[in-house]
Scaffold this motif. Structure first.
Motif, PDB file in Angstrom:
ATOM      1  N   GLU A  39       0.792  -1.228   0.000  1.00 22.99           N
ATOM      2  CA  GLU A  39       0.000   0.000   0.000  1.00 22.99           C
ATOM      3  C   GLU A  39       0.826   1.280   0.000  1.00 22.99           C
ATOM      4  O   GLU A  39       0.282   2.365  -0.048  1.00 22.99           O
ATOM      5  N   GLY A  40       2.141   1.186   0.083  1.00 19.19           N
ATOM      6  CA  GLY A  40       2.948   2.403   0.079  1.00 19.19           C
ATOM      7  C   GLY A  40       3.019   3.018  -1.309  1.00 19.19           C
ATOM      8  O   GLY A  40       2.495   2.498  -2.293  1.00 19.19           O
ATOM      9  N   GLY A  41       3.721   4.145  -1.387  1.00 20.14           N
ATOM     10  CA  GLY A  41       3.952   4.785  -2.673  1.00 20.14           C
ATOM     11  C   GLY A  41       2.912   5.814  -3.037  1.00 20.14           C
ATOM     12  O   GLY A  41       2.017   6.140  -2.252  1.00 20.14           O
ATOM     13  N   TYR A  42       3.010   6.311  -4.270  1.00 21.62           N
ATOM     14  CA  TYR A  42       2.217   7.466  -4.680  1.00 21.62           C
ATOM     15  C   TYR A  42       1.552   7.232  -6.029  1.00 21.62           C
ATOM     16  O   TYR A  42       1.464   8.119  -6.869  1.00 21.62           O
ATOM     17  N   SER A  43       1.062   6.011  -6.210  1.00 24.42           N
ATOM     18  CA  SER A  43       0.259   5.649  -7.375  1.00 24.42           C
ATOM     19  C   SER A  43      -0.893   4.793  -6.884  1.00 24.42           C
ATOM     20  O   SER A  43      -0.715   3.988  -5.968  1.00 24.42           O
ATOM     21  N   PRO A  44      -2.087   4.918  -7.485  1.00 22.17           N
ATOM     22  CA  PRO A  44      -3.219   4.089  -7.052  1.00 22.17           C
ATOM     23  C   PRO A  44      -3.323   2.755  -7.773  1.00 22.17           C
ATOM     24  O   PRO A  44      -4.247   1.988  -7.536  1.00 22.17           O
ATOM     25  N   GLY A  45      -2.391   2.457  -8.676  1.00 19.65           N
ATOM     26  CA  GLY A  45      -2.440   1.192  -9.385  1.00 19.65           C
ATOM     27  C   GLY A  45      -2.164   0.011  -8.469  1.00 19.65           C
ATOM     28  O   GLY A  45      -1.653   0.157  -7.357  1.00 19.65           O
ATOM     29  N   LEU A 115      11.352  -1.675   2.377  1.00 20.54           N
ATOM     30  CA  LEU A 115      12.138  -1.011   3.409  1.00 20.54           C
ATOM     31  C   LEU A 115      11.200  -0.376   4.425  1.00 20.54           C
ATOM     32  O   LEU A 115      10.127   0.127   4.066  1.00 20.54           O
ATOM     33  N   GLU A 116      11.603  -0.376   5.663  1.00 18.50           N
ATOM     34  CA  GLU A 116      10.802   0.204   6.730  1.00 18.50           C
ATOM     35  C   GLU A 116      11.332   1.589   7.083  1.00 18.50           C
ATOM     36  O   GLU A 116      12.538   1.841   7.032  1.00 18.50           O
ATOM     37  N   ARG A 202      13.427   7.082  -3.305  1.00 16.32           N
ATOM     38  CA  ARG A 202      12.885   7.261  -1.953  1.00 16.32           C
ATOM     39  C   ARG A 202      12.735   5.880  -1.337  1.00 16.32           C
ATOM     40  O   ARG A 202      12.800   4.863  -2.034  1.00 16.32           O
ATOM     41  N   ALA A 203      12.459   5.830  -0.056  1.00 17.15           N
ATOM     42  CA  ALA A 203      12.301   4.538   0.613  1.00 17.15           C
ATOM     43  C   ALA A 203      11.191   3.712  -0.022  1.00 17.15           C
ATOM     44  O   ALA A 203      11.307   2.487  -0.130  1.00 17.15           O
ATOM     45  N   PHE A 233      17.307  12.147  -3.102  1.00 19.60           N
ATOM     46  CA  PHE A 233      16.877  11.205  -2.071  1.00 19.60           C
ATOM     47  C   PHE A 233      16.859  11.821  -0.673  1.00 19.60           C
ATOM     48  O   PHE A 233      16.019  11.467   0.170  1.00 19.60           O
ATOM     49  N   LEU A 234      17.766  12.747  -0.396  1.00 22.82           N
ATOM     50  CA  LEU A 234      18.012  13.145   0.993  1.00 22.82           C
ATOM     51  C   LEU A 234      16.868  13.902   1.677  1.00 22.82           C
ATOM     52  O   LEU A 234      16.671  13.718   2.882  1.00 22.82           O
ATOM     53  N   PRO A 235      16.071  14.747   1.008  1.00 22.41           N
ATOM     54  CA  PRO A 235      14.938  15.342   1.730  1.00 22.41           C
ATOM     55  C   PRO A 235      13.970  14.309   2.288  1.00 22.41           C
ATOM     56  O   PRO A 235      13.542  14.403   3.441  1.00 22.41           O
ATOM     57  N   SER A 236      13.622  13.299   1.504  1.00 27.86           N
ATOM     58  CA  SER A 236      12.723  12.261   2.022  1.00 27.86           C
ATOM     59  C   SER A 236      13.425  11.427   3.081  1.00 27.86           C
ATOM     60  O   SER A 236      12.803  10.996   4.060  1.00 27.86           O
ATOM     61  N   ALA A 237      14.724  11.182   2.916  1.00 32.72           N
ATOM     62  CA  ALA A 237      15.460  10.374   3.892  1.00 32.72           C
ATOM     63  C   ALA A 237      15.505  11.050   5.252  1.00 32.72           C
ATOM     64  O   ALA A 237      15.289  10.403   6.287  1.00 32.72           O
ATOM     65  N   GLU A 238      15.775  12.357   5.272  1.00 36.77           N
ATOM     66  CA  GLU A 238      15.771  13.072   6.550  1.00 36.77           C
ATOM     67  C   GLU A 238      14.379  13.050   7.165  1.00 36.77           C
ATOM     68  O   GLU A 238      14.216  12.815   8.373  1.00 36.77           O
TER      69      GLU A 238
END
Length: 316
Positions: A39-45, A115-116, A202-203, A233-238
């Protein structure tokens, strides 16, 4: 701090039309007896690991143009890019594609786990090693330029031209909008290079397979400077507990070797993309996206201001 929790549910295996299910079954070679949705991520597929009656596991993505047109376009782009990736790239192997003009589905080697977040030290170390490995891979023929990809994204100039309501942001943003526009004039060009770039790391686009972290979801791949994926990657990682973006950047070989003025220009543009996006209406089917852009934008803006204070800016 962790990223906003998705507020929607993906398509499920049971919701796919019978003819699409049958096409997948023909590809995997046995009946599907279990489907575990991711269920993660940013697509509804649909994104699910399927287990067959033969005991095989395969990861399958599926969506139709009628359900979510943009996702269908991205799946087709992803299928094309996966066909170009050279052997050894840290990505799950694409096994097959089914595309009837309306529905598109892809099958991949199944991962051991997602990944958690918050980030665990071993996962973060493996992800940072992944970027080093990616920087050694020449961009394959057939990929576009990262400059074209980033150049199609709105940023500070668009926010200024549109008169975007920035009142919910730190007053510093509105007070320095002209500076931010100037900093990011050539932000897309700052990404130019000849290495393989994922451009959306991103994770939620990473998985574990054995002792490796692999990148999934490749529709935006392009030829880029070797440090572009690390910076993006780093903005989402922080945000997701990895530590301070500035400190990870300064300690990583790719961050240390980067042209710092170009890195600041790209960071300025990406920050503008997040800020501009955060004040737009939510896109259909992805209601949680704007909150995530806001959260990443706050991290990126703090990092950008620090770099400006440290004098890490200049002409590209």
């Amino acid at each position: 701090m962790t990223s906003p929790t998705p507020a929607r549910t993906r398509l499920a295996w049971a919701q796919l039309p019978a003819h699409v299910q049958q096409a997948v079954v023909e590809q995997v070679g046995a009946e599907v007896v279990e489907a575990t949705s991711h269920e993660g991520g940013y697509s509804p597929g649909m994104a699910a690991t399927l287990r067959t009656a033969a005991g095989e596991r395969v990861f399958v993505k599926a969506v139709s143009s009628g359900f979510h047109e943009r996702s269908a376009e991205l799946y087709r782009d992803e299928a094309r890019v996966n066909g170009l990736l050279p052997d050894g790239v840290p990505a799950p192997r694409m096994r097959w594609v089914v595309d009837d003009g309306e529905w598109v589905a892809m099958g991949f080697d199944a991962a051991d786990s997602s990944l958690e977040v918050p980030w665990r030290p071993d996962d973060l170390a493996a992800a940072l090693e992944l970027f080093t490995a990616m920087a050694a891979v020449p961009a394959p023929a057939g990929l576009g330029s990262a400059a074209d990809f980033f150049g199609g994204m709105p940023s500070w100039a668009d926010a200024a031209r549109e008169g975007a309501d920035l009142g919910s942001w730190d007053p510093w943003v509105a007070e320095h909008l002209d500076l931010l526009v100037e900093l990011s004039i050539d932000w897309a060009q700052a990404s130019v290079g000849d290495r393989l770039g994922h451009c959306d790391a991103r994770a939620d686009n990473m998985v574990r397979l054995g002792d490796r972290v692999l990148l999934t979801d490749w529709p935006y791949a392009a030829a880029a400077a070797p440090w572009v994926d690390l910076l993006c990657f780093l903005p989402s990682a922080e945000l997701e507990g990895a530590g301070r973006a500035a400190e990870i950047w300064a300690s990583h070989p790719l961050g240390r070797a980067a042209d710092q003025a170009r890195a600041t220009a790209l960071l300025a543009g990406i920050t503008g993309f997040f800020v501009h996006g955060s004040v737009q209406p939510p896109p259909p089917g992805i209601p949680h996206l704007r909150a995530y852009q806001r959260a990443q934008g706050e991290v990126a803006l703090a990092w950008l201001r620090q770099r400006l204070a440290d004098g890490l800016a200049g002409p590209v």
